[in-house]
Design a protein around this motif. Structure first.
Motif, PDB file in Angstrom:
ATOM      1  N   GLY A  51       6.632  -7.264 -37.129  1.00 19.50           N
ATOM      2  CA  GLY A  51       5.762  -8.101 -37.956  1.00 19.50           C
ATOM      3  C   GLY A  51       5.075  -9.226 -37.218  1.00 19.50           C
ATOM      4  O   GLY A  51       4.213  -9.905 -37.791  1.00 19.50           O
ATOM      5  N   GLN A  52       5.428  -9.464 -35.946  1.00 20.81           N
ATOM      6  CA  GLN A  52       4.762 -10.528 -35.199  1.00 20.81           C
ATOM      7  C   GLN A  52       3.354 -10.121 -34.787  1.00 20.81           C
ATOM      8  O   GLN A  52       3.086  -8.948 -34.502  1.00 20.81           O
ATOM      9  N   LEU A  53       2.468 -11.093 -34.713  1.00 18.44           N
ATOM     10  CA  LEU A  53       1.118 -10.856 -34.214  1.00 18.44           C
ATOM     11  C   LEU A  53       1.142 -10.774 -32.688  1.00 18.44           C
ATOM     12  O   LEU A  53       2.046 -11.304 -32.025  1.00 18.44           O
ATOM     13  N   ALA A  54       0.105 -10.129 -32.136  1.00 22.45           N
ATOM     14  CA  ALA A  54       0.031  -9.969 -30.680  1.00 22.45           C
ATOM     15  C   ALA A  54       0.021 -11.310 -29.966  1.00 22.45           C
ATOM     16  O   ALA A  54       0.671 -11.486 -28.921  1.00 22.45           O
ATOM     17  N   THR A  55      -0.670 -12.295 -30.526  1.00 21.22           N
ATOM     18  CA  THR A  55      -0.742 -13.613 -29.888  1.00 21.22           C
ATOM     19  C   THR A  55       0.626 -14.294 -29.889  1.00 21.22           C
ATOM     20  O   THR A  55       0.996 -14.970 -28.919  1.00 21.22           O
ATOM     21  N   ASP A  56       1.377 -14.121 -30.971  1.00 16.78           N
ATOM     22  CA  ASP A  56       2.716 -14.717 -31.033  1.00 16.78           C
ATOM     23  C   ASP A  56       3.666 -14.046 -30.038  1.00 16.78           C
ATOM     24  O   ASP A  56       4.533 -14.705 -29.443  1.00 16.78           O
ATOM     25  N   ILE A  57       3.509 -12.728 -29.868  1.00 19.46           N
ATOM     26  CA  ILE A  57       4.346 -12.008 -28.899  1.00 19.46           C
ATOM     27  C   ILE A  57       4.050 -12.504 -27.495  1.00 19.46           C
ATOM     28  O   ILE A  57       4.956 -12.693 -26.673  1.00 19.46           O
ATOM     29  N   MET A  89     -11.210  -6.261 -29.332  1.00 16.19           N
ATOM     30  CA  MET A  89     -11.718  -7.117 -28.275  1.00 16.19           C
ATOM     31  C   MET A  89     -11.426  -8.586 -28.551  1.00 16.19           C
ATOM     32  O   MET A  89     -11.076  -9.347 -27.650  1.00 16.19           O
ATOM     33  N   ALA A  90     -11.552  -8.986 -29.817  1.00 14.31           N
ATOM     34  CA  ALA A  90     -11.275 -10.383 -30.183  1.00 14.31           C
ATOM     35  C   ALA A  90      -9.805 -10.710 -29.942  1.00 14.31           C
ATOM     36  O   ALA A  90      -9.466 -11.802 -29.447  1.00 14.31           O
ATOM     37  N   GLU A  91      -8.921  -9.772 -30.278  1.00  8.94           N
ATOM     38  CA  GLU A  91      -7.484  -9.984 -30.063  1.00  8.94           C
ATOM     39  C   GLU A  91      -7.185 -10.105 -28.579  1.00  8.94           C
ATOM     40  O   GLU A  91      -6.418 -10.984 -28.154  1.00  8.94           O
ATOM     41  N   ALA A  92      -7.787  -9.223 -27.775  1.00  8.79           N
ATOM     42  CA  ALA A  92      -7.568  -9.266 -26.328  1.00  8.79           C
ATOM     43  C   ALA A  92      -8.078 -10.581 -25.737  1.00  8.79           C
ATOM     44  O   ALA A  92      -7.432 -11.174 -24.855  1.00  8.79           O
ATOM     45  N   GLU A  93      -9.216 -11.054 -26.217  1.00  8.16           N
ATOM     46  CA  GLU A  93      -9.752 -12.336 -25.744  1.00  8.16           C
ATOM     47  C   GLU A  93      -8.794 -13.486 -26.056  1.00  8.16           C
ATOM     48  O   GLU A  93      -8.567 -14.363 -25.220  1.00  8.16           O
ATOM     49  N   GLU A  94      -8.232 -13.473 -27.259  1.00  7.87           N
ATOM     50  CA  GLU A  94      -7.317 -14.530 -27.662  1.00  7.87           C
ATOM     51  C   GLU A  94      -6.048 -14.505 -26.809  1.00  7.87           C
ATOM     52  O   GLU A  94      -5.539 -15.561 -26.392  1.00  7.87           O
ATOM     53  N   VAL A  95      -5.538 -13.318 -26.533  1.00  3.80           N
ATOM     54  CA  VAL A  95      -4.351 -13.185 -25.682  1.00  3.80           C
ATOM     55  C   VAL A  95      -4.635 -13.721 -24.279  1.00  3.80           C
ATOM     56  O   VAL A  95      -3.812 -14.413 -23.675  1.00  3.80           O
ATOM     57  N   LYS A 141      -6.727 -16.016 -23.428  1.00  2.28           N
ATOM     58  CA  LYS A 141      -6.791 -17.485 -23.455  1.00  2.28           C
ATOM     59  C   LYS A 141      -5.397 -18.098 -23.469  1.00  2.28           C
ATOM     60  O   LYS A 141      -5.138 -19.115 -22.826  1.00  2.28           O
ATOM     61  N   ILE A 142      -4.483 -17.459 -24.201  1.00  4.87           N
ATOM     62  CA  ILE A 142      -3.117 -17.975 -24.296  1.00  4.87           C
ATOM     63  C   ILE A 142      -2.352 -17.762 -22.984  1.00  4.87           C
ATOM     64  O   ILE A 142      -1.671 -18.665 -22.483  1.00  4.87           O
ATOM     65  N   ALA A 143      -2.464 -16.568 -22.416  1.00 10.75           N
ATOM     66  CA  ALA A 143      -1.649 -16.196 -21.256  1.00 10.75           C
ATOM     67  C   ALA A 143      -2.217 -16.658 -19.930  1.00 10.75           C
ATOM     68  O   ALA A 143      -1.479 -16.793 -18.948  1.00 10.75           O
ATOM     69  N   ASN A 144      -3.539 -16.871 -19.876  1.00  9.57           N
ATOM     70  CA  ASN A 144      -4.195 -17.250 -18.619  1.00  9.57           C
ATOM     71  C   ASN A 144      -3.723 -16.366 -17.466  1.00  9.57           C
ATOM     72  O   ASN A 144      -3.140 -16.832 -16.477  1.00  9.57           O
ATOM     73  N   PRO A 145      -3.951 -15.047 -17.559  1.00  9.30           N
ATOM     74  CA  PRO A 145      -3.400 -14.107 -16.570  1.00  9.30           C
ATOM     75  C   PRO A 145      -3.988 -14.295 -15.178  1.00  9.30           C
ATOM     76  O   PRO A 145      -5.172 -14.625 -15.032  1.00  9.30           O
ATOM     77  N   SER A 146      -3.155 -14.096 -14.173  1.00  7.44           N
ATOM     78  CA  SER A 146      -3.653 -14.128 -12.790  1.00  7.44           C
ATOM     79  C   SER A 146      -4.366 -12.824 -12.459  1.00  7.44           C
ATOM     80  O   SER A 146      -5.225 -12.774 -11.581  1.00  7.44           O
TER      81      SER A 146
END
Length: 500
Positions: free
Chosen positions: A166-172, A203-209, A211-216
């Protein structure tokens, strides 16, 4: 993947080599053929136009046309242009790992092999780079996607983020970063959700992730078999995400290969890895020069040497070295060489890396040879007693009939295996003391540098690509495959193969 393109280009070059001189008309005709070959391989039209223009500019020069070997000069020009198209010799496929926990974000469409590639990458980081890796699935839509990643994590021996339904991708993503910091992980790999087609919600979900994760590293995983669709997908993802590289999967498929040649040129992104097969060790570092060599039928000796070095068991090799120094080489040793060959990808996998692979594959097909030959040989040896494997001289006619019945083959097959063993044992005796040590050094088994491996590979390629030295075959054959009279390209001694 590139077989059809390789065949077309090889036929073009065959028409150019061996001729004393080439006119500008000859060169233009060859360029037209190369253009058609690239288009048929599904390379993007703008990429083909730029490639042909660049090659033709150099190929019609006076230095080429009046060269003693103009055909070879043109092949070199095409090779260099292919290398540049694929990213150049200096392109760095290594991953950027920042201060822990460093985040790698995996993006791509559903069905591209993204989750499997995540597992492969985790295995590579754990075993080769000695990193502590945490996997987290952000795919909340595809059934069992999270469970699949958890299973893969267990198979490669890394941790996976516990699943909370039930968690959202951003919360995970936030939970994964927090867990990584608290538990001291070096790398977190986020496996994002995919769709069968591009859509705004994904695409919007991936963009939000992102921003949160700041991947290298943000890697786009694309199926190489999807052709021009993969190029368009890469362009769309590149517009929305901070992509840092590409991973092309199913590179062992029978597609035309145009996506692999187009994506680097169209997106400007480096190709980091190539996915081969479903096994979790099937992730190869991309090297433009090596891929160009395969496309032009020159093989990839350096990769073959590296694969041999990775798969070789140092302890077993040392034991074999001691036996060789005493002139001993029994059927157990022979069986071990056959198993080594299978670990390196079998005949098909090895032949794809050998110079002149096309002719060798044709010879193999004509002799009805495939990887089943190796398995039959191993089955025959397994049907022998321990004493018989240690002392092949005991194998009289009645014992051979018993072994053939046990392996489910004709007695003639048993005789062929024994003859091959005898040839290889004779060769091993000739090598004498110190032979295996030199071979192990050349293959990196004793920890020598990549530069030394490359030098050895270059020497081998320069001598006609006769095969890996020291793995069977007095003229450079492969493991366990005898010492004389074999296939072109260094596979001597296989049953049914006749020297051409």
């Amino acid at each position: 993947m590139f077989d059809a393109l390789t065949d077309r280009l090889t036929s073009v070059f065959d028409g150019l080599t061996g001729r004393g001189a080439l006119s500008e008309k000859d060169v233009s005709a060859a360029m037209r053929e190369i253009r058609v070959a690239l288009l048929e391989a599904d390379v993007a039209l703008p990429v083909v136009k730029d490639f042909i223009a660049k090659v033709k500019k150099e190929a019609v020069g006076e230095a080429v046309i009046k060269s003693i070997t103009p055909g070879q000069m043109i092949i070199k020009i095409v090779h260099d242009a292919l290398v540049e198209m694929l990213g150049g010799e200096d392109s760095d496929p290594s991953l950027r790992i920042d201060s822990p926990p460093s985040v790698i974000m995996m993006a791509g469409l559903q069905g591209s092999g993204k989750t499997t590639t995540t597992g492969k990458l985790a295995k590579r980081l754990k075993e080769k780079d000695r990193k502590k890796v945490l996997l987290a699935s952000l795919d909340t839509r595809r059934p069992a996607a999270m469970d699949q990643l958890a299973v893969l994590a267990g198979q490669v021996g890394v941790e996976s983020l516990p699943i909370i339904k039930g968690q959202l991708a951003t919360d995970i993503a936030k939970r994964a970063l927090q867990a990584a910091k608290l538990q001291g992980f070096d790398v977190v790999i986020l496996d994002t959700a995919g769709r069968t087609t591009l859509d705004e919600q994904m695409m919007a979900e991936a963009e939000e992730v992102a921003k949160i994760a700041n991947p290298s590293e943000t890697l786009l995983v694309a199926d190489a078999l999807t052709g021009q669709d993969a190029v368009e997908t890469a362009k769309r993802f590149n517009e929305r995400l901070p992509l840092t590289g590409l991973v092309l999967t199913r590179m062992d498929g029978d597609g035309r290969g145009g996506a692999a040649l187009s994506m680097r040129a169209v997106t400007g992104l480096p190709i980091k890895f190539l996915g081969v097969g479903e096994k979790l060790d099937g992730l190869d570092v991309f090297a433009a020069k090596r891929v160009a060599g395969r496309i032009l039928g020159r093989g990839d000796i350096v990769s073959l040497v590296e694969k041999a070095g990775e798969q070789m068991d140092a302890e077993k090799a040392e034991r074999l070295a001691k036996k060789m120094s005493k002139g001993q080489f029994d059927l157990d040793d022979f069986a071990e060489q056959l198993r080594q060959l299978q670990k390196m990808g079998g005949l098909g996998g090895i032949m794809g890396m050998m110079p002149g692979a096309k002719k060798a594959k044709q010879a193999m097909a004509g002799a009805n040879m495939d990887d089943k030959v190796i398995k039959r040989q191993e089955a025959i040896i397994s049907s022998m007693t321990k004493k018989e494997r240690a002392k092949p001289a005991l194998l009289n006619a009645s014992r051979r009939r018993r072994i053939a019945a046990g392996a489910g083959v004709h007695v003639s097959e048993v005789n062929k295996v024994l003859k091959m063993h005898q040839q290889m044992a004779t060769m091993m005796k000739k090598m004498g003391k110190g032979g295996m040590k030199g071979m192990m050094n050349a293959l990196g088994g004793a920890g020598v540098s990549q530069a030394d491996i490359a030098k050895m590979a270059a020497r081998n390629a320069g001598s006609g690509g006769a095969g890996l030295p020291g793995l069977g075959g007095g003229s450079g054959g492969m493991p366990g495959l005898g010492g004389s009279g074999g296939l072109p390209g260094g596979l001597p001694g296989l049953p049914g193969a006749k020297k051409k």
